[in-house]
Design an enzyme around this catalytic site. Structure first.
Site, PDB file in Angstrom:
ATOM      1  N   THR A 163       0.900  -1.161   0.000  1.00 44.07           N
ATOM      2  CA  THR A 163       0.000   0.000   0.000  1.00 44.07           C
ATOM      3  C   THR A 163       0.934   1.206   0.000  1.00 44.07           C
ATOM      4  O   THR A 163       2.025   1.141   0.590  1.00 44.07           O
ATOM      5  CB  THR A 163      -0.925   0.034   1.241  1.00 44.07           C
ATOM      6  OG1 THR A 163      -0.107   0.135   2.406  1.00 44.07           O
ATOM      7  CG2 THR A 163      -1.792  -1.203   1.340  1.00 44.07           C
ATOM      8  N   HIS A 164       0.544   2.249  -0.690  1.00 47.89           N
ATOM      9  CA  HIS A 164       1.421   3.421  -0.874  1.00 47.89           C
ATOM     10  C   HIS A 164       2.761   3.029  -1.512  1.00 47.89           C
ATOM     11  O   HIS A 164       3.763   3.700  -1.314  1.00 47.89           O
ATOM     12  CB  HIS A 164       1.713   4.139   0.451  1.00 47.89           C
ATOM     13  CG  HIS A 164       0.506   4.364   1.285  1.00 47.89           C
ATOM     14  ND1 HIS A 164      -0.226   5.531   1.256  1.00 47.89           N
ATOM     15  CD2 HIS A 164      -0.134   3.551   2.157  1.00 47.89           C
ATOM     16  CE1 HIS A 164      -1.247   5.436   2.095  1.00 47.89           C
ATOM     17  NE2 HIS A 164      -1.220   4.231   2.644  1.00 47.89           N
ATOM     18  N   SER A 285      18.902  -0.369 -25.524  1.00 48.89           N
ATOM     19  CA  SER A 285      19.229   1.056 -25.550  1.00 48.89           C
ATOM     20  C   SER A 285      20.296   1.270 -26.607  1.00 48.89           C
ATOM     21  O   SER A 285      21.185   0.426 -26.794  1.00 48.89           O
ATOM     22  CB  SER A 285      19.747   1.474 -24.178  1.00 48.89           C
ATOM     23  OG  SER A 285      20.560   2.622 -24.305  1.00 48.89           O
ATOM     24  N   GLU A 298       5.422   0.058 -21.103  1.00 46.32           N
ATOM     25  CA  GLU A 298       5.367   1.524 -20.975  1.00 46.32           C
ATOM     26  C   GLU A 298       4.366   2.126 -21.957  1.00 46.32           C
ATOM     27  O   GLU A 298       3.636   3.066 -21.636  1.00 46.32           O
ATOM     28  CB  GLU A 298       6.752   2.126 -21.215  1.00 46.32           C
ATOM     29  CG  GLU A 298       7.749   1.795 -20.100  1.00 46.32           C
ATOM     30  CD  GLU A 298       9.174   2.123 -20.518  1.00 46.32           C
ATOM     31  OE1 GLU A 298       9.486   3.307 -20.667  1.00 46.32           O
ATOM     32  OE2 GLU A 298       9.969   1.188 -20.710  1.00 46.32           O
ATOM     33  N   LYS A 333     -16.575   9.784 -35.104  1.00 46.16           N
ATOM     34  CA  LYS A 333     -16.057   8.488 -35.536  1.00 46.16           C
ATOM     35  C   LYS A 333     -14.547   8.354 -35.364  1.00 46.16           C
ATOM     36  O   LYS A 333     -14.050   7.314 -34.932  1.00 46.16           O
ATOM     37  CB  LYS A 333     -16.478   8.226 -36.993  1.00 46.16           C
ATOM     38  CG  LYS A 333     -17.932   7.763 -37.038  1.00 46.16           C
ATOM     39  CD  LYS A 333     -18.548   7.833 -38.400  1.00 46.16           C
ATOM     40  CE  LYS A 333     -18.821   9.230 -38.859  1.00 46.16           C
ATOM     41  NZ  LYS A 333     -19.861   9.937 -38.076  1.00 46.16           N
TER      42      LYS A 333
HETATM   43  N1  ARG Z   1     -20.762  12.275 -42.795  1.00 49.91           N
HETATM   44  C1  ARG Z   1     -21.836  12.693 -41.958  1.00 49.91           C
HETATM   45  C2  ARG Z   1     -21.511  12.313 -40.486  1.00 49.91           C
HETATM   46  O1  ARG Z   1     -20.670  11.525 -40.292  1.00 49.91           O
HETATM   47  C3  ARG Z   1     -23.116  12.049 -42.360  1.00 49.91           C
HETATM   48  C4  ARG Z   1     -24.330  12.815 -42.023  1.00 49.91           C
HETATM   49  C5  ARG Z   1     -24.391  14.069 -42.793  1.00 49.91           C
HETATM   50  N2  ARG Z   1     -25.640  14.706 -42.657  1.00 49.91           N
HETATM   51  C6  ARG Z   1     -25.864  15.933 -43.080  1.00 49.91           C
HETATM   52  N3  ARG Z   1     -27.037  16.410 -42.921  1.00 49.91           N
HETATM   53  N4  ARG Z   1     -24.923  16.644 -43.638  1.00 49.91           N
HETATM   54  O2  ARG Z   1     -22.112  12.803 -39.562  1.00 49.91           O
END
Ligand code: ARG
Length: 466
Positions: A163-164, A285, A298, A333
Site C-alpha cells: 500500500t502506498h 538502448s 510503458e 467516428k
Molecule cells: N458524414 C456525416 C456524419 O458523419 C453524415 C451525415 C451528414 N448529414 C448531413 N445532414 N450533412 O455525420
C-alpha cells in the site's frame, strides 16, 4: 462550368447550388478518410432498407433487385480491396451511392427514399460499435484466460503486497493476478451493457422528424440485428450516448491495463526484479549495452491517454449541442476508431506479453521476508491471545519494530527476551506467527490472499471462462 462542377461533386445535393465549393471546404467537410471503415455496415443497412421499401411496396421489386445487386458488387469490390474512396463524395454514404449510380444507373436514386444521411450514419455507426464491442470482449476474455493460468500456477507464490507502494503484508502472486481478472470481468460487462443499451435501430428516423412514406421500421430493425426501432426520431439522429458509453467503457478498461502495465514496469526494474519480460517485448538502448527496457508495458501505460482523451473530446463535442443533427457529430467516428485501435492493440500486446513472462519466485520469496512484513500478524496475535485492544497491540508491535530497526534485523530475528521485555505474555509461539507462510495461510477470509482461497477463486473463474 460552375454548373458542371456542382453536378459532378454534389450529385446528391447539388441541385440548389450555383457555384462550386472552395477547395479547402473539401478538406474540412469530407469524412471519407475516416468513415470508410463503416463501408460494410453502410451496405448492409442499405440492403435492409431497400428490402423494406420493396416489402412496403414503396419501390418495385425490379428496382429493389437492381439496387441490391449493385450493392453486392460494391461489397465484393470492398472485400477485394478494389473499391476506390473519393474525397469528392464527402463521406461513405455518398461514396457508396455514387458508385451505385455508376453500376446500375438512375435506379440508384430510389435507395435514398425515406431516409437521410442523419439516420443512416448513426445506424451504420451503431452497427460498427456493436461489432467492435464483440471483438474487444473476446480480446478481454483472452487476457482473462492467460491471467488465470498465471494465477493458477502461482496460487501459493509469495510476494510482498503494497500500500502506498510500501511493503504492507505478504500476499500470493496468484491473488494479485486475480485482482486484474476481476477488473477485466467488469470491463467485459460494461461493454456488454453498452452494447445492449445501444441496440435500438435509428433507421427510418430520416432527417429528424420521421417520414411520410409507409415504412416498416420494425422490419429494418430486425434485419439489422437490433432489438427494436428507436422511439423518438429527434433523439435517434442526435443521440451519441452510445459513443460516450463505448469510450468510457474503453477508458476504464485501458486504465486497468495501464495500471497493470505500470506494475510490470516496476516489477521488471532492477530494484524489484520480481519478473522478467521476454526479449520479444523488450527493447535495447542505443547507448547503454546492458539495458533491456520494458517498452511494450510503458506504451500500454501511456496509450490510455488517447482513449480518455477521446472520451473528453466527445463530451466536449456534445456539450451544448442543440437538437437534432449538426455536422459536429461527424467528428465522433475518428474518436471511436482511434480508441478501438488503441485498446485492441493494448489488449493483444498485453495478452502475448503475459504469456511469455517469467516470474522470479525465489526473489519474490526473498523480497517478502523484509520490511517487517508480518507486523500486522503479530498485532493480531496479541489481540487474539491476550484479549488486548487492537490499538494497544499496535503500540506494542510498533515498539518492537523500532527495536528491530535499531538492531538492524527483522522481527523474527529478535530474541524471545526482547519480545518479553515489551510484553511478558509473549511466548515462543510468536515465531510461527511471524512466518510469511503462516501469514498468508491465515488470511483465508472470503476473497482473501490465502492459497486455499486463491485456489477456490481460480476454480470458479475456470468454470466461468470455459
Ligand atoms: N458524414 C456525416 C456524419 O458523419 C453524415 C451525415 C451528414 N448529414 C448531413 N445532414 N450533412 O455525420
Amino acid at each position: 462550368m460552375s454548373n458542371k462542377r456542382s453536378h459532378d461533386t454534389n450529385l446528391m445535393w447539388g441541385g440548389r447550388f450555383s457555384s462550386p465549393q472552395d477547395n479547402i471546404m473539401e478538406a474540412i467537410n469530407s469524412s471519407i478518410d475516416v468513415d470508410y471503415r463503416m463501408v460494410l455496415q453502410d451496405i448492409e443497412g442499405s440492403i435492409a432498407h431497400v428490402k423494406m421499401l420493396k416489402f412496403q411496396k414503396i419501390i418495385s421489386t425490379k428496382i429493389c433487385n437492381n439496387i441490391i445487386n449493385g450493392l453486392k458488387v460494391i461489397r465484393d469490390e470492398v472485400n477485394n480491396g478494389k473499391f476506390i474512396y473519393d474525397r469528392k463524395f464527402e463521406d461513405i454514404h455518398m461514396n457508396v451511392e455514387k458508385k451505385l449510380y455508376d453500376i446500375i444507373g438512375d435506379d440508384a436514386g430510389y435507395l435514398h427514399i425515406a431516409r437521410s444521411r442523419n439516420d443512416q450514419v448513426v445506424t451504420d455507426f451503431k452497427m460498427w460499435v456493436r461489432d467492435s464491442i464483440q471483438d474487444l470482449v473476446s480480446k478481454i476474455s483472452e487476457n482473462m484466460k492467460t491471467f488465470l493460468i498465471i494465477a493458477d500456477n502461482n496460487f501459493n507464490t509469495l510476494m510482498p503486497g503494497f500500500t502506498h507502494l510500501q511493503t504492507a503484508q505478504p500476499i500470493t502472486f496468484g491473488h494479485h493476478i486475480l485482482a486484474y481478472i476481476e477488473m477485466f470481468d467488469r470491463d467485459k460487462n460494461r461493454f456488454i451493457e453498452a452494447k445492449n443499451r445501444l441496440n435500438e435501430c435509428p433507421l427510418g428516423s430520416a432527417a429528424l422528424a420521421g417520414t411520410s412514406y409507409p415504412i416498416d421500421r420494425f422490419f429494418t430493425s430486425e434485419k439489422l440485428g437490433f432489438d427494436k426501432p428507436t422511439s423518438n426520431s429527434i433523439d435517434a439522429v442526435s443521440d451519441r450516448d452510445f459513443v460516450l458509453d463505448f469510450l468510457s467503457a474503453s477508458s476504464i478498461c485501458a486504465t486497468h491495463l495501464s495500471r497493470f502495465a505500470e506494475e510490470l514496469v516496476i516489477w521488471a526494474s532492477d530494484g524489484f526484479a520480481f519478473i522478467e519480460i521476454s526479449d520479444s517485448f523488450s527493447t535495447g538502448s542505443s547507448i547503454m549495452p546492458q539495458k533491456r527496457n520494458p517498452d511494450a508495458a510503458e506504451l500500454i501505460r501511456a496509450k490510455v491517454s488517447n482513449i480518455t482523451g477521446s472520451l473528453f473530446s466527445m463530451f466536449t463535442i456534445l456539450k451544448g449541442l442543440p437538437l437534432a443533427y449538426s455536422k459536429d457529430l461527424q467528428e465522433d467516428k475518428e474518436l471511436v476508431f482511434r480508441s478501438y485501435d488503441n485498446l485492441s492493440l493494448m489488449l493483444e500486446v498485453m495478452n502475448k506479453m503475459m504469456k511469455e513472462i517469467t516470474i522470479n519466485k525465489d526473489n519474490l520469496r526473498k523480497m517478502t521476508s523484509s520490511h517487517f512484513i508480518t507486523a500486522t500478524d503479530l498485532a493480531d496475535y496479541l489481540v487474539k491471545h491476550f484479549d488486548y485492544s487492537f490499538r494497544k497491540s499496535h503500540q506494542i508491535v510498533g515498539k518492537l519494530v523500532l527495536k528491530a530497526e535499531k538492531l538492524d534485523c527483522d522481527l523474527k530475528d529478535l530474541k524471545l527476551s526482547e519480545f518479553k521485555k515489551m510484553d511478558p505474555n509473549i511466548d515462543d509461539s510468536i515465531y510461527k506467527i511471524l512466518s510469511i507462510e503462516n501469514s498468508v495461510n491465515m488470511r483465508s477470509s472470503y476473497g482473501g490472499t490465502s492459497p486455499s482461497e486463491v485456489k477456490k477463486r481460480v476454480k470458479e473463474w475456470k468454470k466461468k471462462l470455459k
